[in-house]
Motif scaffolding. Sequence first.
Motif: not given
Length: 376
Positions: A219-228, A294-307
């Motif tokens: 922020a001090a350099r006038g840039a921005h950050l996106m991180v999980p 969904t891979t080979a009939g199997k479903t997975s779910r993943e949740t990520a939080y970021l700012t």
Amino acid sequence: MASSLIPVLAVTAPATDTPPTPVTESEQSGLLQALTAVPDPRDPRGVRYPLSGLLAVAVCAVLAGASSFAAITDWLHDLDDTARARLGFTHGVPAGTTVWRLLTRLDAGLLATVLAGWLRTRARPVTPRRRRYRTVVAVDGKTLRGARRPDGSQIHLLSALDTSTGIVLAQVTVSAKSNEIPAFAPLLDAIETVLGSLTGVLFLADALHTQTAHANEIAARGAHLMVPAKANQPTLFAQLKALPWAQIPAGDRRRDRGHGRRETRTVKAVTLHTPGGIAFPHAQQAIRITRTRTTAGKTSRETAYLTVSLPAGQAQPADLQDWARREWHIENHIHHVRDVTFREDLHQARTGTGPAVIATLRNTAIGYHRTNGATN
């Protein structure tokens, strides 16, 4: 493939109907001129071979596929007399040990800065630029598994990739008794040297760099950050997870299909109105990305939080979706290529700055081919 890239530095892309764009005389001169900025570690007395010529040979050899110091020397010895003369080798060529000793004594960080600057001068401009276009830089580290220090520790490099051009803007070596976190500020210094200013630049990084010091520095350099946010920031993670996501409409949803897999990615974003209401400085928006596969009939779910430190007016959900995926560019487009194409993890460079120098040469080769339109 031609054995020499001096007449035409154009070994750039898989076979297509359109011939690759050759490097012009001015660009060849530009490389040699740019390399004069690298300080010569040798004693001026008894210097027989020009540093810029030796470095140009190293760059061109790796562009042609050389994956070791020995291969760089072999490429040099295969040049004809005309090519050698154009590089300044008018009194023969050095032995392999001479090339190796020189390359392992260079300032690897400065070499990376010089070569990144040269690549940027010849990169095609990103067109057309969208209304909310900004430079997006992905930061990630990589361990050189075949390289060792005298104490036996592995060498770890922290790199920054311009995700629009495919050019590695900077690379620093992580201290043997430290980790990537203290190396972040020196990396920013190197990037600022190449770009001239960090104003408006968006940095993407993994959860290791979700650090308040990083956010304040950027922020001090006038840039921005996106991180999980993950387990290394438990308070921030809990605050983001506790937001009323069920009441927030989906801002962007995309579906992909390929390699026997179906994937849906849904992005929700909410503005953080209360100053200090979240345990991370300069955060303007909270983001939740849900990935359903969904891979080979199997479903997975993943949740990520970021700012992200950009307000909603400058970072819409569609932008956030795009930027989140760009964080993987440095892993897929740089580190994976160095491992598979250049066999980096099998290269047992150990002396001086040799591991970082040859990694920089590989980054340059990949960036050069990317700027010429090569995708593989």
